[in-house]
Design a protein around this motif. Sequence first.
Motif, PDB file in Angstrom:
ATOM      1  N   TYR A  61       0.833  -1.201   0.000  1.00 37.58           N
ATOM      2  CA  TYR A  61       0.000   0.000   0.000  1.00 37.58           C
ATOM      3  C   TYR A  61       0.869   1.254   0.000  1.00 37.58           C
ATOM      4  O   TYR A  61       0.637   2.196  -0.775  1.00 37.58           O
ATOM      5  N   LEU A  62       1.892   1.288   0.876  1.00 32.55           N
ATOM      6  CA  LEU A  62       2.773   2.453   0.945  1.00 32.55           C
ATOM      7  C   LEU A  62       3.551   2.625  -0.353  1.00 32.55           C
ATOM      8  O   LEU A  62       3.736   3.752  -0.832  1.00 32.55           O
ATOM      9  N   PHE A  63       4.011   1.520  -0.920  1.00 37.90           N
ATOM     10  CA  PHE A  63       4.755   1.589  -2.180  1.00 37.90           C
ATOM     11  C   PHE A  63       3.885   2.172  -3.284  1.00 37.90           C
ATOM     12  O   PHE A  63       4.312   3.090  -4.005  1.00 37.90           O
ATOM     13  N   ASP A  64       2.666   1.660  -3.411  1.00 39.35           N
ATOM     14  CA  ASP A  64       1.769   2.150  -4.455  1.00 39.35           C
ATOM     15  C   ASP A  64       1.422   3.620  -4.241  1.00 39.35           C
ATOM     16  O   ASP A  64       1.336   4.396  -5.205  1.00 39.35           O
ATOM     17  N   ASP A  65       1.226   4.010  -2.973  1.00 37.08           N
ATOM     18  CA  ASP A  65       0.918   5.401  -2.673  1.00 37.08           C
ATOM     19  C   ASP A  65       2.066   6.311  -3.076  1.00 37.08           C
ATOM     20  O   ASP A  65       1.855   7.399  -3.629  1.00 37.08           O
ATOM     21  N   ALA A  66       3.298   5.864  -2.801  1.00 34.92           N
ATOM     22  CA  ALA A  66       4.467   6.663  -3.174  1.00 34.92           C
ATOM     23  C   ALA A  66       4.554   6.830  -4.688  1.00 34.92           C
ATOM     24  O   ALA A  66       4.857   7.928  -5.190  1.00 34.92           O
ATOM     25  N   GLN A  67       4.293   5.753  -5.425  1.00 30.04           N
ATOM     26  CA  GLN A  67       4.396   5.831  -6.883  1.00 30.04           C
ATOM     27  C   GLN A  67       3.338   6.750  -7.474  1.00 30.04           C
ATOM     28  O   GLN A  67       3.554   7.377  -8.518  1.00 30.04           O
ATOM     29  N   GLU A  68       2.201   6.863  -6.797  1.00 31.80           N
ATOM     30  CA  GLU A  68       1.110   7.697  -7.318  1.00 31.80           C
ATOM     31  C   GLU A  68       1.242   9.157  -6.913  1.00 31.80           C
ATOM     32  O   GLU A  68       0.893  10.058  -7.701  1.00 31.80           O
ATOM     33  N   HIS A  69       1.779   9.432  -5.723  1.00 36.44           N
ATOM     34  CA  HIS A  69       1.701  10.787  -5.184  1.00 36.44           C
ATOM     35  C   HIS A  69       3.042  11.486  -4.976  1.00 36.44           C
ATOM     36  O   HIS A  69       3.066  12.708  -4.811  1.00 36.44           O
ATOM     37  N   PRO A 114      16.742   9.506   5.761  1.00 32.91           N
ATOM     38  CA  PRO A 114      16.011   8.243   5.842  1.00 32.91           C
ATOM     39  C   PRO A 114      16.100   7.500   4.513  1.00 32.91           C
ATOM     40  O   PRO A 114      16.307   8.113   3.459  1.00 32.91           O
ATOM     41  N   ARG A 115      15.928   6.191   4.561  1.00 31.25           N
ATOM     42  CA  ARG A 115      15.982   5.379   3.344  1.00 31.25           C
ATOM     43  C   ARG A 115      14.797   4.430   3.312  1.00 31.25           C
ATOM     44  O   ARG A 115      14.406   3.891   4.338  1.00 31.25           O
ATOM     45  N   MET A 116      14.253   4.240   2.140  1.00 32.81           N
ATOM     46  CA  MET A 116      13.150   3.306   1.950  1.00 32.81           C
ATOM     47  C   MET A 116      13.388   2.539   0.653  1.00 32.81           C
ATOM     48  O   MET A 116      13.767   3.132  -0.357  1.00 32.81           O
ATOM     49  N   ALA A 117      13.186   1.224   0.719  1.00 33.89           N
ATOM     50  CA  ALA A 117      13.416   0.410  -0.472  1.00 33.89           C
ATOM     51  C   ALA A 117      12.579  -0.849  -0.393  1.00 33.89           C
ATOM     52  O   ALA A 117      12.303  -1.369   0.694  1.00 33.89           O
ATOM     53  N   MET A 118      12.172  -1.344  -1.563  1.00 34.64           N
ATOM     54  CA  MET A 118      11.492  -2.625  -1.665  1.00 34.64           C
ATOM     55  C   MET A 118      12.563  -3.689  -1.861  1.00 34.64           C
ATOM     56  O   MET A 118      13.336  -3.637  -2.819  1.00 34.64           O
ATOM     57  N   GLU A 119      12.625  -4.650  -0.930  1.00 27.73           N
ATOM     58  CA  GLU A 119      13.643  -5.696  -0.957  1.00 27.73           C
ATOM     59  C   GLU A 119      12.964  -7.053  -0.839  1.00 27.73           C
ATOM     60  O   GLU A 119      12.288  -7.324   0.151  1.00 27.73           O
ATOM     61  N   ALA A 120      13.139  -7.887  -1.870  1.00 28.99           N
ATOM     62  CA  ALA A 120      12.546  -9.228  -1.897  1.00 28.99           C
ATOM     63  C   ALA A 120      11.049  -9.183  -1.619  1.00 28.99           C
ATOM     64  O   ALA A 120      10.506 -10.020  -0.893  1.00 28.99           O
ATOM     65  N   LEU A 122       9.318  -7.004   0.093  1.00 29.05           N
ATOM     66  CA  LEU A 122       8.913  -6.367   1.344  1.00 29.05           C
ATOM     67  C   LEU A 122       9.513  -4.966   1.428  1.00 29.05           C
ATOM     68  O   LEU A 122      10.657  -4.740   1.016  1.00 29.05           O
ATOM     69  N   LEU A 123       8.732  -4.037   1.973  1.00 28.38           N
ATOM     70  CA  LEU A 123       9.167  -2.652   2.073  1.00 28.38           C
ATOM     71  C   LEU A 123       9.962  -2.439   3.362  1.00 28.38           C
ATOM     72  O   LEU A 123       9.507  -2.792   4.451  1.00 28.38           O
ATOM     73  N   HIS A 124      11.146  -1.855   3.221  1.00 25.63           N
ATOM     74  CA  HIS A 124      12.031  -1.583   4.344  1.00 25.63           C
ATOM     75  C   HIS A 124      12.215  -0.073   4.489  1.00 25.63           C
ATOM     76  O   HIS A 124      12.365   0.642   3.507  1.00 25.63           O
ATOM     77  N   PHE A 125      12.232   0.373   5.737  1.00 25.12           N
ATOM     78  CA  PHE A 125      12.388   1.794   6.060  1.00 25.12           C
ATOM     79  C   PHE A 125      13.473   1.908   7.127  1.00 25.12           C
ATOM     80  O   PHE A 125      13.391   1.269   8.173  1.00 25.12           O
ATOM     81  N   ARG A 126      14.498   2.717   6.846  1.00 21.17           N
ATOM     82  CA  ARG A 126      15.610   2.898   7.763  1.00 21.17           C
ATOM     83  C   ARG A 126      15.789   4.382   8.063  1.00 21.17           C
ATOM     84  O   ARG A 126      15.770   5.199   7.138  1.00 21.17           O
TER      85      ARG A 126
END
Length: 219
Positions: A61-69, A114-120, A122-126
């Motif tokens: 959900y967060l990934f899709d929201d980021a891509q849209e907005h 901050p860093r955010m990435a989709m890994e395997a 799953l969404l990771h936030f650091r």
Amino acid sequence: MNPRRLLPVILIFMALGLLPVAVLAHPHAWIDLRISFERDANGQITHMLHHWRFDPTYGQYLFDDAQEHQPGDTPAVRLQGLAGEILDNLDEYRWYSHLQMADEAIEIAAAGNPRMAMEAGLLHFRFRLELAEPVDPAGAALEYKVYDPTYFIEILHQEPHGTRIVDASGLVDATCEARLERPRPDPAVVARAMALDSGASVDYDLGRYFAERVTVRCD
């Protein structure tokens, strides 16, 4: 997903025979947590590093929201925009982080980048927090909890290495240990959480009853 998440649900269902958790109940999202504390050359803890791994549904959900907005030319850039936005929004909630030493609260602030990435899948936030004043974990135990006060999101440490302490060179500090204490919420509090749906009024103290407490000690 951490199997410990299922236990409160199973127990309350057995006791009360509630409807499926997808229909009613908090939480609605889950985070697997890893924490690293940084010690400087003098042995003082200066920073707290968060690593969040979102559950597949909420992460997507967060990934899709980021891509849209979010602005940006690539998915990675748009995720970074969301990472900065989330970090800013968490300021109001102290980044879900509550630290204390000798019963005194420790002030913290976001250290940026901050860093955010989709890994395997799953969404990771650091992200990184800076302690207002360095503390000596050899002088007294450092205690912390990480939780969403509304309990919309459940945050549990990822096993088996949910918390670690690293020295100035970035290596795990073998002179330190972290002890995790699992929450033992009163059944009435569990029932209150199970009765809330996503549209319920916010309860700003609910999450603390479900928070894990970690004590860090160093020689």
